[in-house]
Write a protein that holds these residues in place. Structure first.
Motif, PDB file in Angstrom:
ATOM      1  N   CYS A 166       5.902  -7.070   4.843  1.00 37.73           N
ATOM      2  CA  CYS A 166       4.882  -6.381   4.055  1.00 37.73           C
ATOM      3  C   CYS A 166       3.482  -6.927   4.342  1.00 37.73           C
ATOM      4  CB  CYS A 166       5.188  -6.494   2.565  1.00 37.73           C
ATOM      5  SG  CYS A 166       6.645  -5.539   2.061  1.00 37.73           S
ATOM      6  N   GLY A 167       3.412  -8.131   4.885  1.00 39.83           N
ATOM      7  CA  GLY A 167       2.126  -8.704   5.262  1.00 39.83           C
ATOM      8  C   GLY A 167       1.434  -7.937   6.363  1.00 39.83           C
ATOM      9  N   GLN A 197       4.630  -8.534  11.941  1.00 37.30           N
ATOM     10  CA  GLN A 197       3.483  -8.051  11.173  1.00 37.30           C
ATOM     11  C   GLN A 197       2.468  -7.369  12.081  1.00 37.30           C
ATOM     12  OE1 GLN A 197       2.291 -11.732   9.362  1.00 37.30           O
ATOM     13  NE2 GLN A 197       3.459 -11.379   7.476  1.00 37.30           N
ATOM     14  N   CYS A 233      -0.591 -14.472  12.213  1.00 32.84           N
ATOM     15  CA  CYS A 233       0.426 -13.614  11.594  1.00 32.84           C
ATOM     16  C   CYS A 233       1.670 -13.626  12.470  1.00 32.84           C
ATOM     17  CB  CYS A 233      -0.099 -12.195  11.400  1.00 32.84           C
ATOM     18  SG  CYS A 233      -0.468 -11.305  12.943  1.00 32.84           S
ATOM     19  N   ALA A 289       1.455  -3.492  12.047  1.00 33.64           N
ATOM     20  CA  ALA A 289       0.038  -3.190  11.819  1.00 33.64           C
ATOM     21  C   ALA A 289      -0.473  -2.211  12.868  1.00 33.64           C
ATOM     22  CB  ALA A 289      -0.784  -4.472  11.848  1.00 33.64           C
ATOM     23  N   LEU A 349       0.462  -5.036   6.304  1.00 32.59           N
ATOM     24  CA  LEU A 349      -0.560  -4.169   5.721  1.00 32.59           C
ATOM     25  C   LEU A 349      -1.895  -4.876   5.554  1.00 32.59           C
ATOM     26  CD1 LEU A 349       1.853  -2.570   3.151  1.00 32.59           C
ATOM     27  CD2 LEU A 349       0.744  -1.353   5.031  1.00 32.59           C
ATOM     28  N   GLU A 350      -1.911  -6.185   5.715  1.00 27.98           N
ATOM     29  CA  GLU A 350      -3.147  -6.956   5.584  1.00 27.98           C
ATOM     30  C   GLU A 350      -3.725  -7.358   6.936  1.00 27.98           C
ATOM     31  OE1 GLU A 350      -4.314  -7.064   2.593  1.00 27.98           O
ATOM     32  OE2 GLU A 350      -2.466  -6.145   1.860  1.00 27.98           O
ATOM     33  N   VAL A 351      -3.052  -7.011   8.018  1.00 24.06           N
ATOM     34  CA  VAL A 351      -3.509  -7.387   9.364  1.00 24.06           C
ATOM     35  C   VAL A 351      -4.471  -6.318   9.888  1.00 24.06           C
ATOM     36  CG1 VAL A 351      -2.825  -7.858  11.739  1.00 24.06           C
ATOM     37  CG2 VAL A 351      -1.383  -8.635   9.847  1.00 24.06           C
ATOM     38  N   ALA A 352      -5.682  -6.739  10.205  1.00 23.31           N
ATOM     39  CA  ALA A 352      -6.696  -5.813  10.724  1.00 23.31           C
ATOM     40  C   ALA A 352      -6.712  -5.871  12.245  1.00 23.31           C
ATOM     41  CB  ALA A 352      -8.066  -6.168  10.172  1.00 23.31           C
ATOM     42  N   LYS A 356       0.853  -1.176   0.000  1.00 23.92           N
ATOM     43  CA  LYS A 356       0.000   0.000   0.000  1.00 23.92           C
ATOM     44  C   LYS A 356       0.894   1.233   0.000  1.00 23.92           C
ATOM     45  CE  LYS A 356      -3.812  -2.288   2.394  1.00 23.92           C
ATOM     46  NZ  LYS A 356      -4.689  -2.310   3.592  1.00 23.92           N
TER      47      LYS A 356
END
Length: 316
Positions: free
Chosen positions: A294-295, A265, A261, A269, A297-300, A2
């Motif tokens: 970089c993962g 990460q 994760c 995040a 950026l996908e962790v909410a 992102k």
């Protein structure tokens, strides 16, 4: 990957920035680009980092890369280098080392109570008009000092600081990691809430250094390890070794396991959930870790989880 935008820069900036202070192998630069990272952090005082990065840049499409470097860092023989003359000298040196005609982001590496913010703003604007800088700001400048510089810029119809690089991350910085009163500014801790609010309101970009606390939150250290502090370097122990940060790591380990994760990460995040225009500087000599980080950026994360991780709540 992102990307975000930094005022004054006409290209996107990856939310993860590869720190090149200890750069020894260009393989990590190649791995970063392959993972979508297009931003690289270096500095005038990082030894051969600028030269090695410059050799790697030759023949590459600079329109797709963002090079950030810093200058005006004190030295033992020159403790106060935050001056217009040192600024011009360091910019010229960095341009030569990097082999570029223009530096995308240039930051004043340290601040000084002797420095006149207005004089530095004038000099930075002159360098930008000469085509040597695109955007600029401060590293280890407080929000108050950045606002002082920007007030001067507004009053004199000049370009302001649009980017800042303080320490920021899940682990609180409890002491100056490098010692000697080097002036390492952090946004962590309850007493920095006013500064964090300033960044949220102003939209000033935050390039957060030591976002993984010198490896404490990288996943290579377990909170349950009785010799855990021994795995941090001297700067890491000085800056982050305290019971509260080990508890933050323990909670990160628990939540990372639940979310499937890594601790790194999850920790990164957390930074991206702080309602700032934030970019995380991280360093590694292992190319494989770049894609893994970089993962983040996908962790909410929920607001409650963020508060729990930061010890602001007992439950989530």
């Amino acid at each position: 990957m992102k990307y975000g935008t930094i005022s004054g820069l006409d290209k996107p900036v990856s939310r993860l920035v590869l720190g090149c202070a200890d750069l020894k192998d260009t393989a990590v630069l190649d791995a970063a680009v392959d993972a979508g990272v297009n931003a690289f952090d270096t500095a005038h005082v990082y030894g051969g980092s600028e030269e090695l990065l410059g050799r790697w840049l030759k023949g590459r499409d600079l329109d797709k890369l963002v090079i950030e470097t810093k200058g005006c860092h004190p030295t033992p023989l020159r403790p106060d280098r935050v001056t217009p003359a040192c600024l011009v000298k360091d910019v010229e040196t960095s341009l030569r080392r990097l082999g570029v005609e223009c530096i995308d982001l240039f930051l004043l590496h340290r601040d000084s109570h002797h420095a006149q913010a207005g004089e530095l703003v004038e000099t930075l604007n002159d360098l930008k008009k000469q085509g040597k800088l695109r955007a600029f700001g401060g590293s280890n400048w407080t929000a108050e000092r950045i606002q002082e510089a920007n007030d001067y810029a507004a009053a004199h119809d000049l370009e302001p600081f649009t980017v800042s690089s303080p320490h920021f991350g899940l682990a609180c910085q409890i002491r100056d990691p490098w010692g000697g009163g080097a002036g390492c500014v952090t946004l962590t801790g309850a007493d920095r809430e006013g500064e964090r609010a300033w960044y949220r309101e102003s939209g000033t970009a935050v390039l957060a250094f030591s976002s993984l606390a010198r490896g404490m939150l990288s996943g290579k250290i377990s909170a349950a390890d009785p010799k855990r502090a021994d795995k941090l370097d001297a700067a890491g122990r000085r800056g982050y070794d305290c019971p509260e940060n080990w508890e933050r790591l323990r909670r990160a380990e628990v939540l990372a396991k639940e979310k499937g994760c890594t601790v790194a990460q999850l920790s990164l995040a957390w930074l991206f959930h702080q309602d700032m225009n934030a970019y995380a500087i991280f360093s590694t000599g292992n190319p494989a870790r770049i894609a893994a980080n970089c993962g983040a950026l996908e962790v909410a994360l929920t607001r409650e989880e963020c508060r729990w991780l930061n010890l602001e709540a007992d439950g989530r």
